[in-house]
Design an enzyme around this catalytic site. Structure first.
Site, mmCIF file in Angstrom:
data_model
loop_
_atom_site.group_PDB
_atom_site.id
_atom_site.type_symbol
_atom_site.label_atom_id
_atom_site.label_comp_id
_atom_site.label_asym_id
_atom_site.label_seq_id
_atom_site.Cartn_x
_atom_site.Cartn_y
_atom_site.Cartn_z
ATOM 1 N N SER A 112 -14.114 54.688 24.543
ATOM 2 C CA SER A 112 -14.604 55.173 23.245
ATOM 3 C C SER A 112 -15.402 54.146 22.443
ATOM 4 C CB SER A 112 -13.447 55.663 22.395
ATOM 5 O OG SER A 112 -13.101 56.950 22.817
ATOM 6 N N TYR A 117 -8.689 56.205 15.440
ATOM 7 C CA TYR A 117 -8.177 57.587 15.494
ATOM 8 C C TYR A 117 -7.094 57.822 14.450
ATOM 9 C CZ TYR A 117 -10.773 57.317 19.757
ATOM 10 O OH TYR A 117 -11.767 57.116 20.655
ATOM 11 N N LYS A 173 -18.939 54.885 21.861
ATOM 12 C CA LYS A 173 -19.342 55.829 20.805
ATOM 13 C C LYS A 173 -20.088 55.124 19.663
ATOM 14 C CE LYS A 173 -15.541 58.868 22.149
ATOM 15 N NZ LYS A 173 -14.170 59.347 21.868
ATOM 16 N N TYR A 227 -21.836 61.823 28.884
ATOM 17 C CA TYR A 227 -20.656 61.349 28.133
ATOM 18 C C TYR A 227 -19.677 60.612 29.062
ATOM 19 C CZ TYR A 227 -16.264 61.458 25.539
ATOM 20 O OH TYR A 227 -15.081 61.100 24.940
ATOM 21 N N VAL A 251 -9.735 53.779 25.267
ATOM 22 C CA VAL A 251 -8.543 53.871 26.120
ATOM 23 C C VAL A 251 -8.606 52.960 27.354
ATOM 24 C CG1 VAL A 251 -7.760 56.166 25.362
ATOM 25 C CG2 VAL A 251 -9.345 55.976 27.300
HETATM 26 N N1 GLN Z 1 -13.494 58.850 28.035
HETATM 27 C C1 GLN Z 1 -12.350 59.011 27.183
HETATM 28 C C2 GLN Z 1 -12.102 60.478 26.919
HETATM 29 O O1 GLN Z 1 -13.032 61.182 26.734
HETATM 30 C C3 GLN Z 1 -12.572 58.267 25.900
HETATM 31 C C4 GLN Z 1 -11.422 58.399 24.933
HETATM 32 C C5 GLN Z 1 -11.027 57.104 24.266
HETATM 33 O O2 GLN Z 1 -11.367 56.007 24.646
HETATM 34 N N2 GLN Z 1 -10.195 57.252 23.250
HETATM 35 O O3 GLN Z 1 -11.006 60.953 26.897
#
Ligand code: GLN
Length: 306
Positions: free
Chosen positions: A63, A242, A66, A190, A260
């Protein structure tokens, strides 16, 4: 002044918490990562680099990507259009992959939850997922100052074959008229952008650019518009961790974005960029040891903005 000894103590402190965390098991390839890695890197705005622990071990950006995709979408579409028509700028209090608010409110709450990031991914210029990804890769290499950054094919395929929850979000967003273009192309991009391998040093470099109002600390080159860098830091503070963002603001108190894969990128405006890596995650999907490192540094060095 921040010393090497202080950074080492912070990492040692973070190590005590690894046993309470787990790797991201919902992506099979990430479940296999050794959860005991931990490291932290600090890049000062004079370009100096300080590091301790597993700072050169590659991990997938997840993430944290992003941040980069949002910067690209802002430069392609403009912040007004993006934040008016496509995504909001409010925290949700829900898990990062939650679907619950999409039915009651058409626009995703913010660009960092999965629904928001998939929408943002659809707004990046490029005729297909390969072209979008190539642009993303060029940008992430530049902003991290590392031309070697590349896709982790195994993680990409693992996410693509198991990402049905993201697929559900994307199709729902398409049905609501929010997601643009072809859904599968958008998802492919993505999954790829999330599966790029980086190190703690790379994400510390990117954070230093954000902390330096968008200019590269060592060359002075403007890589991000200062207004975008400001918006991104604000969103990192309110939504970057989050449903753990409020607690992180209370205990650590500066803008940060987690993934993650175990990374956290933190931008302390006019001071430094910090990159940490620790793949053992807490129940919210944030690096458990990584948060403790940042908490330690924040307390010891009085980094808390509040
Ligand atoms: N690629 C992961 C997902 O879409 C990214 C989520 C994350 O890092 N929180 O679930």
């Amino acid at each position: 002044m921040l010393t090497q000894e202080c950074l080492q103590d912070a990492v040692k402190y973070g190590e005590c918490f690894i046993k309470f965390g787990k790797t991201a098991e919902y992506i099979p390839e990430l479940a296999r990562v050794n959860k005991y890695h931990l490291g932290a890197c600090i890049v000062g705005l004079d370009g100096t680099v300080m590091e301790y622990g597993d700072t050169r071990t590659p991990f997938t950006i997840q993430s944290i990507s992003k941040l980069a995709s949002l910067i690209l979408a802002i430069s392609d579409r403009g912040a007004d259009y993006l934040f008016h028509d496509k995504v909001g700028v409010e925290p949700t209090g829900d898990p990062f992959n939650s679907i619950i608010k999409l039915e009651t409110k058409t626009k995703p709450f913010n660009p960092f939850i999965n629904a928001g990031a998939i929408t943002v991914a659809s707004c990046i210029d490029g005729k297909d997922s390969d072209e979008k990804f190539e642009r993303f890769l060029q940008f992430i290499r530049k902003v991290c100052g590392n031309e070697e950054i590349a896709l982790n094919e195994a993680v990409y395929l693992s996410e693509k074959s198991t990402g049905d929850r993201n697929r559900a979000l994307a199709y729902y967003l398409k049905a609501s008229g929010i997601l643009e273009g072809n859904v599968e192309e958008c998802l492919d991009f993505y999954f790829k952008m999330c599966s790029v391998n980086v190190t703690a040093v790379d994400i510390a470099q990117m954070s230093a650019v954000l902390a330096n109002h968008g200019a590269c600390p060592s060359t002075g080159e403007v890589l991000i518009e200062p207004e975008s860098a400001k918006a991104i830091r604000a969103l990192m503070l309110t939504c970057g961790m989050y449903d753990g963002s409020g607690e992180f603001a209370m205990t650590v108190g500066f803008p940060a974005k987690s993934g993650v894969g175990g990374g956290i990128a933190a931008a302390l405006v006019d001071r430094m960029g910090i990159g940490v890596f620790g793949p053992a995650l807490d129940e919210k999907g944030n690096s458990i040891g990584g948060i403790k490192i940042l908490e330690y540094l924040s307390k010891k060095m009085d980094f808390n903005l509040f």
